[in-house]
Enzyme design. Structure first.
Site, PDB file in Angstrom:
ATOM      1  N   TYR A  83       1.392  11.672   1.279  1.00 56.52           N
ATOM      2  CA  TYR A  83       1.643  12.220   0.186  1.00 56.52           C
ATOM      3  C   TYR A  83       2.770  12.684  -0.665  1.00 56.52           C
ATOM      4  O   TYR A  83       3.468  13.024   0.823  1.00 56.52           O
ATOM      5  CB  TYR A  83       0.935  14.724   1.053  1.00 56.52           C
ATOM      6  N   LYS A  94      10.934   8.388  -5.081  1.00 55.17           N
ATOM      7  CA  LYS A  94      11.057   8.160  -3.790  1.00 55.17           C
ATOM      8  C   LYS A  94       9.755   7.061  -4.173  1.00 55.17           C
ATOM      9  O   LYS A  94      10.472   5.633  -3.122  1.00 55.17           O
ATOM     10  CB  LYS A  94      11.455   8.952  -2.791  1.00 55.17           C
ATOM     11  N   ASP A 357     -18.826 -12.772  24.639  1.00 56.95           N
ATOM     12  CA  ASP A 357     -20.260 -13.269  23.878  1.00 56.95           C
ATOM     13  C   ASP A 357     -20.138 -12.618  22.817  1.00 56.95           C
ATOM     14  O   ASP A 357     -18.354 -11.856  21.838  1.00 56.95           O
ATOM     15  CB  ASP A 357     -21.965 -12.549  25.058  1.00 56.95           C
TER      16      ASP A 357
END
Ligand code: COA
Ligand code: MG
Length: 382
Positions: A83, A94, A357
Site C-alpha cells: 500500500y 519511492k 504419490d
C-alpha cells in the site's frame, strides 16, 4: 461476446482453446495450462471440456488477431502487495525504488477523509504520465473506496479516464454480490464513455467482514459471471483482517490465532475459484522476524502473497513466497523420479525416504511452475 467464463489454472490462465485450428472461448475450470521451460503453454486436464461444449447451447469463436488480455490472462506474481497512500507524494516518489511485485495506490483507509480528492488526483496524474514502455514491475494497481462509503463513484470517475489504466482494481469491503454488481456496472459504464477499451482489468476482491466471509463462494461465482459482460475479470481475494476482527469482535494478535479459520477458508474458496489468495497485513512493521514467521506461515497455508505497508517488509515477504532453491531442486528431482516410475508402471514410489504419490507430484509441479513464473517475471522486467 463470450458466453462462458475464462478458465484458469493456479499459475496461468486463458479462456481460449484451439481445436483443429478454431479458437473456442470456453468456460469453467474444465482445463488447465502449464508452462513449458520455454514459456509456451501446455494443455493438461482437458477432460470434461468436450462434454461441456456439447452441453452448451452456443459458444463463441475468436481468431488469434482478436486475442485480448481479457481472453489470455497471464499470471501476475503478487508475492508482496504494498500500500502506498495516494495522498502522500513523498511515498509515491519511492515507488521505483521499492522492488515490490505489486503497488496499491490506496484511496481507502490509508488516506484521511479530507485528503480523498487529492489522492484521486495524484493517481490520475501518475496514470496519465505512466509510460507503457517503463518496466512492467511493479504492477500498478488502485484500491478504491468501498461501494458503501459513497466515495467509490468519484474515485472511478477521476481515475478511469486516465491515459493508462491500472492493471488491477482492489475493491474493499465486498460484503455481498450487490456491491460487486454495482462496482462492475458503474466502472464499466465510466470506462465505456468516449473510448474503446480492449483490455480487461483484474478485479481484486476484499473479504473484511463475517458476512463477506460467509458469502465468499457466491461473490467469487458472481465475479466470474459478471466478467463476461464487463471489463473486469476476478484475479485475487484479499483478506482484510483488521476490519474483519472489528466486525467479529476478535482481538488482533501478532500470532493471528484468531484468524486461522478465516485464513484457511479464504485460501480454499479462492483456490476453488482459481483466484490468488492474498494474506493479512503484519502491522507491527518494525518486527521483521514476526513478519518473516507470519509470511512463511501464509505461504505454507496456500496464500500466494501478502499485503504489506512498509519498504522494509518487501524483501522478507517476497522471499517467503518464492520457493527456495532446495525446494525447487527437490520438486524437479521428484517429478523426474515420478516420470521414470510411471514408465515402469509403478504408482507410489520412495523418494528421499518419503512415500510419493500423485498429490505430492502435483505439489511439486506447483513449486516448479511458480518458481519459473516468478523467475520469468522478475528477469524480464527488473
Ligand atoms: N510506500 C512508500 N514509501 C513508504 C511507505 C509506503 N507505504 N512507508 C514508508 N515509506 C518511506 C517513507 O516515506 C520514508 O522515506 P523518506 O524518509 O524518504 O520519506 C521511508 O520509507 C522510511 O519510512 P519510515 O520513516 O520508517 O515510516 P513513516 O513514518 O514514513 O511511515 C507508515 C510509516 C506506517 C505510516 C507508512 O509506512 C505507511 O503509510 N504505510 C502504508 C499504510 C497504509 O496504506 N495503510 C492502509 C492499508 S493497511
Ligand atoms: Mg480494510
Amino acid at each position: 461476446m463470450a458466453t462462458f467464463r475464462p478458465l484458469l489454472s493456479s499459475h496461468s490462465a486463458t479462456s481460449i482453446l484451439n481445436i483443429n485450428g478454431r479458437n473456442f472461448v470456453v468456460s469453467g475450470h474444465v482445463a488447465e495450462v502449464s508452462f513449458r521451460n520455454d514459456g509456451s503453454r501446455k494443455w493438461t486436464n482437458i477432460r470434461g471440456f468436450a462434454k461441456q461444449l456439447l452441453q452448451c447451447s452456443s459458444y463463441s469463436t475468436d481468431t488469434p488477431a482478436e486475442f485480448t488480455r481479457g481472453h489470455f490472462q497471464k499470471y501476475i506474481p503478487r508475492r508482496a502487495v504494498m500500500y502506498v497512500p495516494a495522498s502522500d507524494l513523498r511515498k509515491i516518489a519511492k515507488i521505483p525504488t521499492l522492488g515490490v511485485d505489486c503497488v496499491v495506490f490506496d484511496c481507502e483507509d490509508g488516506v484521511a477523509v479530507n485528503k480523498k480528492e487529492e489522492a484521486r488526483n495524484h493517481i490520475r496524474k501518475y496514470l496519465d504520465n505512466y509510460s507503457k514502455n517503463s518496466s512492467a514491475r511493479p504492477e500498478i494497481t488502485v484500491r478504491v473506496n468501498s461501494v458503501q462509503s459513497g466515495l467509490c463513484q468519484q474515485d472511478l470517475e477521476t481515475i478511469l479516464p486516465a491515459r493508462h489504466l491500472p492493471s488491477s482494481i482492489h475493491v474493499p469491503k465486498v460484503d455481498g454480490v450487490d456491491h460487486l454488481k454495482w462496482f462492475t456496472e458503474t466502472a464499466t459504464k465510466i470506462l465505456g464513455k468516449g473510448r474503446n477499451i480492449h483490455q480487461k482489468i483484474n478485479l481484486i476482491i476484499f473479504v473484511e467482514s463475517a458476512m463477506s466471509l460467509l458469502s465468499l463462494p457466491h461473490i467469487c461465482q458472481t465475479a466470474w459471471d459478471l466478467s463476461t459482460k464487463s471489463h473486469f475479470v476476478p484475479d485475487a481475494v484479499v483478506f482484510g483482517s483488521d476490519d474483519y476482527c472489528a466486525d467479529i469482535g476478535a482481538t488482533r494478535t501478532n500470532e493471528a490465532k484468531e484468524l486461522l479459520y478465516a485464513r484457511q477458508y479464504i485460501v480454499s474458496v479462492a483456490k476453488a475459484f482459481k483466484l490468488q489468495a492474498i494474506d493479512i497485513v503484519y502491522i507491527d512493521y518494525k518486527d521483521t522476524e514476526g513478519l518473516r514467521k507470519q509470511a512463511i506461515e501464509g505461504a505454507q497455508m496456500g496464500f500466494t502473497g501478502k499485503q504489506i505497508i512498509h519498504p522494509t517488509q518487501v524483501p522478507i515477504c517476497q522471499e517467503a513466497f518464492t520457493p527456495s532453491l532446495e525446494k525447487i531442486e527437490w520438486a524437479r528431482e521428484l517429478i523426474q523420479g515420478f516420470e521414470k516410475h510411471q514408465k515402469s508402471g509403478k504408482g507410489a514410489f520412495t523418494f528421499r525416504g518419503q512415500m510419493i504419490d500423485m498429490p505430492l507430484v502435483l505439489q511439486a509441479r506447483n513449486i516448479v511452475q511458480l518458481a519459473e513464473i516468478v523467475e520469468k517475471a522478475t528477469a524480464t522486467t527488473s
